[in-house]
Design an enzyme around this catalytic site. Sequence first.
Site, short mmCIF file in Angstrom:
data_model
loop_
_atom_site.label_atom_id
_atom_site.label_comp_id
_atom_site.label_asym_id
_atom_site.label_seq_id
_atom_site.Cartn_x
_atom_site.Cartn_y
_atom_site.Cartn_z
N ASP A 231 27.60 2.67 -25.14
CA ASP A 231 28.09 1.93 -23.98
C ASP A 231 29.54 1.51 -24.26
O ASP A 231 29.85 1.00 -25.35
CB ASP A 231 27.23 0.69 -23.74
CG ASP A 231 27.70 -0.13 -22.55
OD1 ASP A 231 27.25 0.16 -21.43
OD2 ASP A 231 28.54 -1.04 -22.75
N ASP A 274 28.82 3.33 -17.46
CA ASP A 274 29.58 3.63 -18.67
C ASP A 274 28.66 3.90 -19.84
O ASP A 274 29.05 3.70 -21.01
CB ASP A 274 30.52 2.46 -18.99
CG ASP A 274 29.76 1.15 -19.21
OD1 ASP A 274 28.61 1.04 -18.75
OD2 ASP A 274 30.33 0.24 -19.84
#
Length: 344
Positions: A231, A274
């Site tokens: 992430d 993301d």
Amino acid sequence: MPSIDPAHRRVRLSQTLWLAGGALILAASLRLINGSFNIVLVVMVGAVFLLAGAGWLLRRDHVEAAMATMLATLTAMLVYFIARGDGLRDPAVLGFSAVLVFAALNGQRRLFLVLLGACLLAIVGVGTATLQGWRGDSIPALAVSDIVDASLILLVSSYSIGMMAKDLRRALRRLAAENQAVRESRRRIEYLATRDALTGLHNRPAARDHFDLAVAQARRGRAKVALLYLDIDHFKNVNDSLGHPAGDELLRRMAERLEAVARSGDTVSRLGGDEFLLLLGDVSDGEHVASIAHRVLAATSAPLMLSNIEVHVSASLGVTMYPDDGGDFDSLLKRADIAMYRAK
């Protein structure tokens, strides 16, 4: 014609060749019974040339040349029948339209015009010879109006044939374009079914399928499979400060970096937002996975330029392994997600 399958076109032309050759042989047989030996010889020569010459070209995939040979031979035979028969009142005149239709429907525009000119020349020539009495007393009487009528009928028929052929080719091109659009849409749908539209990486369903394959291979080789859940830290700040286009560019650049550091046979996926996933197959132990994870973090933390601004990014990473941490994709992914948030 652009949208007709070449193989199908060859088959149709071959069938037409045999049909035309058979018709000429039948015509020769009938004239042989009537004792017209000169005509029989000409017809047989035409039939042999038609089948042998055009057939030889067709077997070598010279479809256009074979078609031109066939139509030119048939036109010459029709002219001969008209000249030796009843002139413009001979039934062979009807064959001109058939020859022109075949040429027009197969997209042979130049050949169509040449054959049209030859047919008109034959009509005018035979008609003039009949009017002048050059063809003998047995020929039915003709008037100049008969030649004009025959020429006009052929011209009008040819124009109509040409227009219909043009409309048909236009319709087929439009249909071909529509079919191509459908095929492209289908390929796009199939692509999006397994790929992320923004980065081109595999998506979550594709990652699941690759995991199943990696597990099957790992079982045979007594190896392990690792999931690296990554992430990007503070990704929202990039969107808020530089805009969403810059955020999308960051995701694409991050995908490129992950693919560059991944081994051959590993799978890089974007799970959404993301969040990325690296599927490592055929790993031996935790130390092996840790060395790869360090390379991933080093690659993702290098600064990059976004909107002419140097941006320093970092990422958090969580790791799980099959079969140590779970036996299925969903449980391993969930635990990798938890590990990633602990790291963050």
